[in-house]
Write a protein that holds these residues in place. Structure first.
Motif, PDB file in Angstrom:
ATOM      1  N   ASN A   5       0.859  -1.185   0.000  1.00 60.28           N
ATOM      2  CA  ASN A   5       0.000   0.000   0.000  1.00 60.28           C
ATOM      3  C   ASN A   5       0.894   1.233   0.000  1.00 60.28           C
ATOM      4  OD1 ASN A   5      -2.341  -1.410   0.033  1.00 60.28           O
ATOM      5  ND2 ASN A   5      -2.614  -1.295   2.246  1.00 60.28           N
ATOM      6  N   PHE A   6       0.698   2.034  -0.971  1.00 58.92           N
ATOM      7  CA  PHE A   6       1.499   3.254  -1.070  1.00 58.92           C
ATOM      8  C   PHE A   6       0.569   4.454  -1.012  1.00 58.92           C
ATOM      9  CE2 PHE A   6       4.816   6.025  -2.133  1.00 58.92           C
ATOM     10  CZ  PHE A   6       4.350   6.932  -3.065  1.00 58.92           C
ATOM     11  N   THR A   7       0.844   5.329  -0.048  1.00 56.67           N
ATOM     12  CA  THR A   7       0.071   6.562   0.051  1.00 56.67           C
ATOM     13  C   THR A   7       0.977   7.689  -0.406  1.00 56.67           C
ATOM     14  OG1 THR A   7      -1.081   5.696   1.968  1.00 56.67           O
ATOM     15  CG2 THR A   7      -1.235   8.066   1.597  1.00 56.67           C
ATOM     16  N   PRO A   8       0.592   8.381  -1.430  1.00 55.61           N
ATOM     17  CA  PRO A   8       1.436   9.468  -1.908  1.00 55.61           C
ATOM     18  C   PRO A   8       1.491  10.588  -0.864  1.00 55.61           C
ATOM     19  CG  PRO A   8      -0.650   9.461  -3.090  1.00 55.61           C
ATOM     20  CD  PRO A   8      -0.632   8.246  -2.216  1.00 55.61           C
ATOM     21  N   PRO A   9       2.590  11.366  -0.831  1.00 56.25           N
ATOM     22  CA  PRO A   9       2.716  12.419   0.172  1.00 56.25           C
ATOM     23  C   PRO A   9       1.680  13.521  -0.003  1.00 56.25           C
ATOM     24  CG  PRO A   9       4.549  12.509  -1.390  1.00 56.25           C
ATOM     25  CD  PRO A   9       3.744  11.281  -1.693  1.00 56.25           C
ATOM     26  N   TYR A  10       1.142  13.658  -1.205  1.00 55.65           N
ATOM     27  CA  TYR A  10       0.136  14.683  -1.448  1.00 55.65           C
ATOM     28  C   TYR A  10      -1.153  13.993  -1.830  1.00 55.65           C
ATOM     29  CZ  TYR A  10       4.430  17.281  -1.793  1.00 55.65           C
ATOM     30  OH  TYR A  10       5.657  17.810  -1.536  1.00 55.65           O
ATOM     31  N   PRO A  11      -2.243  14.549  -1.399  1.00 58.35           N
ATOM     32  CA  PRO A  11      -3.517  13.910  -1.766  1.00 58.35           C
ATOM     33  C   PRO A  11      -3.694  13.898  -3.285  1.00 58.35           C
ATOM     34  CG  PRO A  11      -3.840  15.670  -0.160  1.00 58.35           C
ATOM     35  CD  PRO A  11      -2.417  15.688  -0.565  1.00 58.35           C
ATOM     36  N   PHE A  12      -4.061  12.782  -3.747  1.00 56.12           N
ATOM     37  CA  PHE A  12      -4.358  12.591  -5.163  1.00 56.12           C
ATOM     38  C   PHE A  12      -3.198  12.986  -6.082  1.00 56.12           C
ATOM     39  CE2 PHE A  12      -8.180  13.979  -2.869  1.00 56.12           C
ATOM     40  CZ  PHE A  12      -8.847  12.760  -2.809  1.00 56.12           C
ATOM     41  N   GLU A  13      -1.985  12.726  -5.613  1.00 58.45           N
ATOM     42  CA  GLU A  13      -0.804  13.121  -6.387  1.00 58.45           C
ATOM     43  C   GLU A  13      -0.798  12.452  -7.763  1.00 58.45           C
ATOM     44  OE1 GLU A  13       4.040  12.990  -6.092  1.00 58.45           O
ATOM     45  OE2 GLU A  13       2.845  12.422  -4.380  1.00 58.45           O
ATOM     46  N   HIS A  14      -1.312  11.259  -7.789  1.00 57.62           N
ATOM     47  CA  HIS A  14      -1.279  10.530  -9.048  1.00 57.62           C
ATOM     48  C   HIS A  14      -2.221  11.118 -10.093  1.00 57.62           C
ATOM     49  CE1 HIS A  14      -4.382   8.838  -6.495  1.00 57.62           C
ATOM     50  NE2 HIS A  14      -5.004   8.432  -7.599  1.00 57.62           N
ATOM     51  N   ARG A  15      -3.127  12.052  -9.659  1.00 55.95           N
ATOM     52  CA  ARG A  15      -4.086  12.626 -10.599  1.00 55.95           C
ATOM     53  C   ARG A  15      -3.805  14.094 -10.925  1.00 55.95           C
ATOM     54  NH1 ARG A  15      -9.577  10.934  -7.683  1.00 55.95           N
ATOM     55  NH2 ARG A  15      -8.990   8.822  -7.235  1.00 55.95           N
ATOM     56  N   VAL A  16      -2.830  14.723 -10.271  1.00 55.35           N
ATOM     57  CA  VAL A  16      -2.644  16.163 -10.448  1.00 55.35           C
ATOM     58  C   VAL A  16      -1.348  16.446 -11.192  1.00 55.35           C
ATOM     59  CG1 VAL A  16      -3.995  16.813  -8.446  1.00 55.35           C
ATOM     60  CG2 VAL A  16      -1.573  16.368  -8.196  1.00 55.35           C
ATOM     61  N   SER A  17      -1.315  17.670 -11.679  1.00 53.96           N
ATOM     62  CA  SER A  17      -0.130  18.081 -12.430  1.00 53.96           C
ATOM     63  C   SER A  17       0.941  18.580 -11.469  1.00 53.96           C
ATOM     64  CB  SER A  17      -0.513  19.196 -13.406  1.00 53.96           C
ATOM     65  OG  SER A  17      -0.856  20.348 -12.672  1.00 53.96           O
ATOM     66  N   PRO A  18       2.162  18.702 -11.907  1.00 56.00           N
ATOM     67  CA  PRO A  18       3.233  19.252 -11.057  1.00 56.00           C
ATOM     68  C   PRO A  18       2.921  20.670 -10.576  1.00 56.00           C
ATOM     69  CG  PRO A  18       4.170  18.195 -12.988  1.00 56.00           C
ATOM     70  CD  PRO A  18       2.687  18.197 -13.172  1.00 56.00           C
ATOM     71  N   GLU A  19       2.235  21.469 -11.403  1.00 58.87           N
ATOM     72  CA  GLU A  19       1.867  22.823 -10.983  1.00 58.87           C
ATOM     73  C   GLU A  19       0.904  22.784  -9.801  1.00 58.87           C
ATOM     74  OE1 GLU A  19       1.431  21.834 -14.268  1.00 58.87           O
ATOM     75  OE2 GLU A  19       3.264  22.732 -15.009  1.00 58.87           O
ATOM     76  N   ASP A  20      -0.019  21.823  -9.824  1.00 59.27           N
ATOM     77  CA  ASP A  20      -0.958  21.684  -8.702  1.00 59.27           C
ATOM     78  C   ASP A  20      -0.219  21.273  -7.432  1.00 59.27           C
ATOM     79  OD1 ASP A  20      -3.084  22.372 -10.275  1.00 59.27           O
ATOM     80  OD2 ASP A  20      -3.637  20.288 -10.757  1.00 59.27           O
ATOM     81  N   ILE A  21       0.771  20.405  -7.590  1.00 63.48           N
ATOM     82  CA  ILE A  21       1.567  19.976  -6.429  1.00 63.48           C
ATOM     83  C   ILE A  21       2.331  21.169  -5.853  1.00 63.48           C
ATOM     84  CG2 ILE A  21       3.505  18.548  -5.690  1.00 63.48           C
ATOM     85  CD1 ILE A  21       2.552  16.461  -7.743  1.00 63.48           C
ATOM     86  N   LEU A  22       2.914  21.986  -6.717  1.00 67.39           N
ATOM     87  CA  LEU A  22       3.632  23.178  -6.273  1.00 67.39           C
ATOM     88  C   LEU A  22       2.679  24.139  -5.544  1.00 67.39           C
ATOM     89  CD1 LEU A  22       6.331  24.628  -6.273  1.00 67.39           C
ATOM     90  CD2 LEU A  22       5.668  25.685  -8.433  1.00 67.39           C
ATOM     91  N   ALA A  23       1.509  24.342  -6.071  1.00 68.42           N
ATOM     92  CA  ALA A  23       0.510  25.211  -5.434  1.00 68.42           C
ATOM     93  C   ALA A  23       0.109  24.648  -4.068  1.00 68.42           C
ATOM     94  CB  ALA A  23      -0.709  25.367  -6.335  1.00 68.42           C
TER      95      ALA A  23
END
Length: 139
Positions: A5-23
């Motif tokens: 089971n892998f939980t990404p550090p950001y919610p829904f990281e697998h569905r968002v763009s890098p810009e969304d992660i930066l924001a």
């Protein structure tokens, strides 16, 4: 191998763009900064309240010291006045204190004849009758 089971550090990281992660990171950072500012502000407010309490206590202490000093002075004046009430004869300093003038004024009034001084036998000192001092104050 079993799937982990892998939980990404950001919610829904697998569905968002890098810009969304930066924001998202910037938003988290802003929230942390806001929390720090709120904590610092609360500490400053607490220090200000404590400082106001200390200042109020200091002012109260100064006021009490002033009142105590005035009370002591008043008490000393009463003691001096009551100490002279039973005396019939006053020396130069006591007469000056009783009239609220300087000793030099007592000497001048005696020299001019405005106040009668009685020379103590065998000395060079004068004594003054309290009743005559009272008459001088009235007249």
């Amino acid at each position: 191998m079993a799937a982990q089971n892998f939980t990404p550090p950001y919610p829904f990281e697998h569905r968002v763009s890098p810009e969304d992660i930066l924001a998202y990171n910037e938003a988290v950072d802003r929230d942390e900064v806001r929390k720090l500012f709120r904590a610092w502000s609360a500490e400053d407010d607490a220090r200000a309240v404590e400082g106001a309490k200390v200042e109020a206590e200091r002012n109260e202490k100064l006021a009490m010291q002033g009142a105590l000093k005035a009370l002591v002075q008043s008490s000393e004046s009463l003691q001096q006045a009551s100490g002279m009430n039973h005396k019939v004869w006053l020396d130069r300093q006591e007469a000056a204190r009783y009239l609220g003038v300087s000793t030099r004024t007592i000497d001048r009034k005696r020299e001019r004849g405005e106040l009668r001084g009685y020379l103590v036998e065998g000395t060079k000192t004068f004594r003054f009758k309290k009743t005559e001092l009272d008459e001088l104050m009235e007249g």
